[in-house]
Scaffold this motif. Structure first.
Motif, short mmCIF file in Angstrom:
data_model
loop_
_atom_site.label_atom_id
_atom_site.label_comp_id
_atom_site.label_asym_id
_atom_site.label_seq_id
_atom_site.Cartn_x
_atom_site.Cartn_y
_atom_site.Cartn_z
N ILE A 1 15.87 6.13 6.21
CA ILE A 1 14.91 5.04 6.42
C ILE A 1 14.77 4.21 5.15
O ILE A 1 14.68 2.98 5.20
N ARG A 2 14.79 4.87 4.00
CA ARG A 2 14.60 4.16 2.74
C ARG A 2 15.82 3.32 2.35
O ARG A 2 15.68 2.20 1.90
N SER A 3 17.02 3.84 2.57
CA SER A 3 18.19 3.16 1.99
C SER A 3 19.19 2.60 2.99
O SER A 3 19.93 1.69 2.65
N ASN B 1 8.56 -1.58 7.28
CA ASN B 1 7.85 -1.73 6.01
C ASN B 1 8.56 -0.91 4.92
O ASN B 1 8.93 0.24 5.16
N PRO B 2 8.75 -1.47 3.73
CA PRO B 2 9.40 -0.69 2.66
C PRO B 2 8.56 0.49 2.19
O PRO B 2 9.09 1.42 1.60
N MET B 3 7.26 0.48 2.46
CA MET B 3 6.39 1.59 2.07
C MET B 3 6.20 2.54 3.27
O MET B 3 5.09 2.84 3.68
N THR B 4 7.30 3.01 3.81
CA THR B 4 7.30 3.93 4.94
C THR B 4 7.72 5.30 4.45
O THR B 4 8.71 5.42 3.73
N SER B 5 6.98 6.32 4.86
CA SER B 5 7.36 7.67 4.46
C SER B 5 7.34 8.60 5.66
O SER B 5 6.59 8.40 6.62
N VAL B 6 8.16 9.63 5.59
CA VAL B 6 8.23 10.64 6.63
C VAL B 6 7.30 11.78 6.20
O VAL B 6 7.57 12.46 5.22
N VAL B 7 6.21 11.95 6.92
CA VAL B 7 5.20 12.93 6.55
C VAL B 7 5.62 14.34 6.97
O VAL B 7 5.54 15.28 6.19
N ALA B 8 6.07 14.47 8.21
CA ALA B 8 6.47 15.78 8.72
C ALA B 8 7.51 15.61 9.81
O ALA B 8 7.60 14.55 10.43
N VAL B 9 8.29 16.65 10.01
CA VAL B 9 9.30 16.66 11.06
C VAL B 9 9.23 18.02 11.75
O VAL B 9 9.09 19.05 11.10
N GLU B 10 9.31 17.99 13.08
CA GLU B 10 9.31 19.22 13.85
C GLU B 10 10.48 19.18 14.82
O GLU B 10 10.47 18.42 15.79
N LEU C 1 2.22 2.34 4.80
CA LEU C 1 1.17 1.75 3.99
C LEU C 1 1.10 0.26 4.32
O LEU C 1 2.03 -0.49 4.05
N GLY C 2 0.02 -0.15 4.96
CA GLY C 2 -0.13 -1.55 5.35
C GLY C 2 -1.12 -1.67 6.49
O GLY C 2 -1.76 -0.70 6.90
N ASP C 3 -1.24 -2.89 7.02
CA ASP C 3 -2.17 -3.13 8.11
C ASP C 3 -1.60 -2.60 9.43
O ASP C 3 -0.47 -2.14 9.49
N GLU C 4 -2.40 -2.71 10.50
CA GLU C 4 -1.98 -2.15 11.79
C GLU C 4 -0.78 -2.88 12.38
O GLU C 4 0.06 -2.26 13.01
N ALA C 5 -0.70 -4.18 12.16
CA ALA C 5 0.45 -4.94 12.67
C ALA C 5 1.74 -4.47 12.01
O ALA C 5 2.77 -4.31 12.68
N SER C 6 1.68 -4.23 10.72
CA SER C 6 2.85 -3.73 9.98
C SER C 6 3.24 -2.34 10.46
O SER C 6 4.42 -2.03 10.60
N GLN C 7 2.25 -1.50 10.75
CA GLN C 7 2.53 -0.15 11.23
C GLN C 7 3.20 -0.19 12.60
O GLN C 7 4.19 0.51 12.83
N THR D 1 6.76 -1.44 12.29
CA THR D 1 7.63 -0.41 11.74
C THR D 1 8.04 0.60 12.80
O THR D 1 9.21 0.96 12.90
N ILE D 2 7.10 1.03 13.61
CA ILE D 2 7.42 1.99 14.68
C ILE D 2 8.37 1.37 15.70
O ILE D 2 9.33 2.01 16.14
N VAL D 3 8.14 0.10 16.05
CA VAL D 3 9.04 -0.60 16.99
C VAL D 3 10.45 -0.70 16.38
O VAL D 3 11.45 -0.47 17.06
N GLY D 4 10.53 -1.05 15.09
CA GLY D 4 11.82 -1.14 14.42
C GLY D 4 12.54 0.19 14.36
O GLY D 4 13.76 0.26 14.56
N LEU D 5 11.81 1.25 14.09
CA LEU D 5 12.43 2.58 14.03
C LEU D 5 12.91 3.02 15.42
O LEU D 5 13.98 3.62 15.54
N LYS D 6 12.12 2.72 16.45
CA LYS D 6 12.54 3.09 17.80
C LYS D 6 13.79 2.33 18.23
O LYS D 6 14.65 2.87 18.91
#
Length: 129
Positions: free
Chosen positions: A23-25, A33-42, A57-63, A66-71
């Motif tokens: 995700i970072r590179s 968002n460049p300030m995206t981190s993976v908190v946990a994985v199961e 890290l950011g407002d709700e629109a940015s969050q 980011t989820i739409v982009g990752l999906k």
């Protein structure tokens, strides 16, 4: 493989590390968002599915963006995961937005505000002995 076995815990950690690196590179989507981190994985014990909790890290629109982009990049991320980790099956990734860090910061701020209020009211009241 059981859910909390040593092997499953090691796989979870390795998938989390590689997923964060990808995700970072590797992903160039402007919605992420460049300030995206993976908190946990199961990862499921059968290695078919994987839940990844993502913090942004950011407002709700940015969050949400980011989820739409990752999906939308899930197939690409999964192929990179297969190249970097040698597993029998490459799990299908489900991204979940994690609000725990933002919640913790908000609660910490509320506690600080209450302690400041408590300290200011203690100074104004006379002491009774």
């Amino acid at each position: 493989m059981r859910k909390n076995s040593v092997k499953n815990i090691r796989i979870n950690g390795e998938v989390q590390r590689v997923l964060a690196e990808v995700i970072r590179s590797e992903i160039k989507d402007p919605r992420i968002n460049p300030m995206t981190s993976v908190v946990a994985v199961e990862v499921a014990p059968d290695l078919k599915t994987c839940k990844a909790w993502i913090s942004v890290l950011g407002d709700e629109a940015s969050q949400e963006d980011t989820i739409v982009g990752l999906k939308s990049a899930e197939g690409y991320i999964r192929s990179l995961l297969a190249k970097k980790i040698n597993l029998r099956n490459t799990p299908e990734i489900k991204f979940i937005l994690d609000q725990s860090i933002a919640y913790g910061v908000a609660m910490s701020k509320k506690i600080d505000d209450l302690t400041k209020q408590s300290a200011s009211t203690d100074k104004t009241e006379p002491e009774n002995f």
